[in-house]
Design a protein around this motif. Structure first.
Motif, short mmCIF file in Angstrom:
data_model
loop_
_atom_site.label_atom_id
_atom_site.label_comp_id
_atom_site.label_asym_id
_atom_site.label_seq_id
_atom_site.Cartn_x
_atom_site.Cartn_y
_atom_site.Cartn_z
N UNK A 40 48.52 34.37 34.86
CA UNK A 40 47.61 35.52 34.96
C UNK A 40 48.32 36.62 35.73
N UNK A 41 48.41 37.79 35.11
CA UNK A 41 49.07 38.95 35.71
C UNK A 41 48.00 39.98 36.03
N UNK A 42 47.82 40.23 37.32
CA UNK A 42 46.75 41.13 37.75
C UNK A 42 47.35 42.43 38.27
N UNK A 43 46.78 43.55 37.84
CA UNK A 43 47.28 44.83 38.34
C UNK A 43 46.86 45.05 39.79
N UNK A 126 38.32 43.09 36.94
CA UNK A 126 38.01 41.66 36.96
C UNK A 126 36.88 41.30 36.01
N UNK A 127 37.04 40.20 35.33
CA UNK A 127 35.97 39.63 34.50
C UNK A 127 35.11 38.75 35.39
N UNK A 128 33.79 38.96 35.35
CA UNK A 128 32.88 38.14 36.15
C UNK A 128 32.97 36.67 35.72
N UNK A 150 30.05 40.88 43.93
CA UNK A 150 30.18 41.74 42.76
C UNK A 150 29.41 43.04 42.99
N UNK A 151 30.09 44.11 43.39
CA UNK A 151 29.42 45.39 43.62
C UNK A 151 28.91 46.03 42.34
#
Length: 197
Positions: A40-43, A126-128, A150-151
């Motif tokens: 998983x590559x997260x920005x 982000x995916x919940x 989760x805002x």
């Protein structure tokens, strides 16, 4: 940029050392490796998420400096969970006895344990669904308390061992206060500051 997921076939695989070197060579990204071999590559996060993450880490650190019960870690810390996934929660905490039981080499690299406490703060990329799966993974690997904040919805989910996930829906104008319970005795988090960077 959105989060990317690449499949790493078992025939290719990545040793702990190879994954560590991959992370070092690509330090501008947050990389995680699932137990199923997904890379998983997260920005990087945006400014508001960065402020909120810093506030969360600061609040937990201030509590920990007073109690000296453990060690606080920011979002750049990667943990090797018991199921062999490599994960970096936004904020995490490990009880002092478990941290001190690690060798100096284990402390320098990716600590081979699941934190006792984790926070995941949902950012716009982000995916919940994915964050919920990650929180369950933390719980199943030994986390004693976890908060998914989760805002966007807005909601908080509280993860504890052997019980159903507690879900708190709220208004941004009236966010809840969260308790560290018996895992972080005396720690209280007022989400007002976190959700209004």
């Amino acid at each position: 940029m959105d989060t990317l997921t690449l499949n790493v076939p078992p025939t290719v695989g990545l040793t702990d050392e190879q994954f560590y070197q991959l992370c070092v060579a690509n330090e501008q990204w947050r990389l995680e490796l699932t137990a199923d071999g997904e890379l998983i590559i997260m920005p990087p996060t945006g400014g508001e998420s960065g402020i909120s993450n810093a506030d969360l880490t600061t609040d937990l650190t201030l509590w920990n400096r007073q109690t000296r019960l453990g060690k606080v870690f920011d979002s750049s810390t990667e943990f090797r969970l018991p199921n062999n996934a490599k994960r970096c929660p936004n904020v995490s905490w490990v009880i002092l006895q478990r941290w001190e039981a690690l060798s100096p080499e284990q402390r320098r690299r990716f600590p081979p344990l699941c934190p006792d406490f984790v926070i995941e703060l949902r950012s716009e990329s982000d995916s919940l669904k994915d964050l919920r799966a990650k929180m369950l993974e933390y719980r199943d690997n030994g986390a004693r308390l976890g908060w998914l904040i989760d805002p966007q919805t807005p909601l908080v989910e509280i993860y504890r061992p052997t019980v159903d996930v507690e879900q708190i829906n709220f208004s941004i104008d009236e966010p809840p206060t969260l308790s560290g319970e018996d895992v972080l005795p005396g720690f209280v988090l007022d989400l007002t500051v976190i959700l209004n960077p």
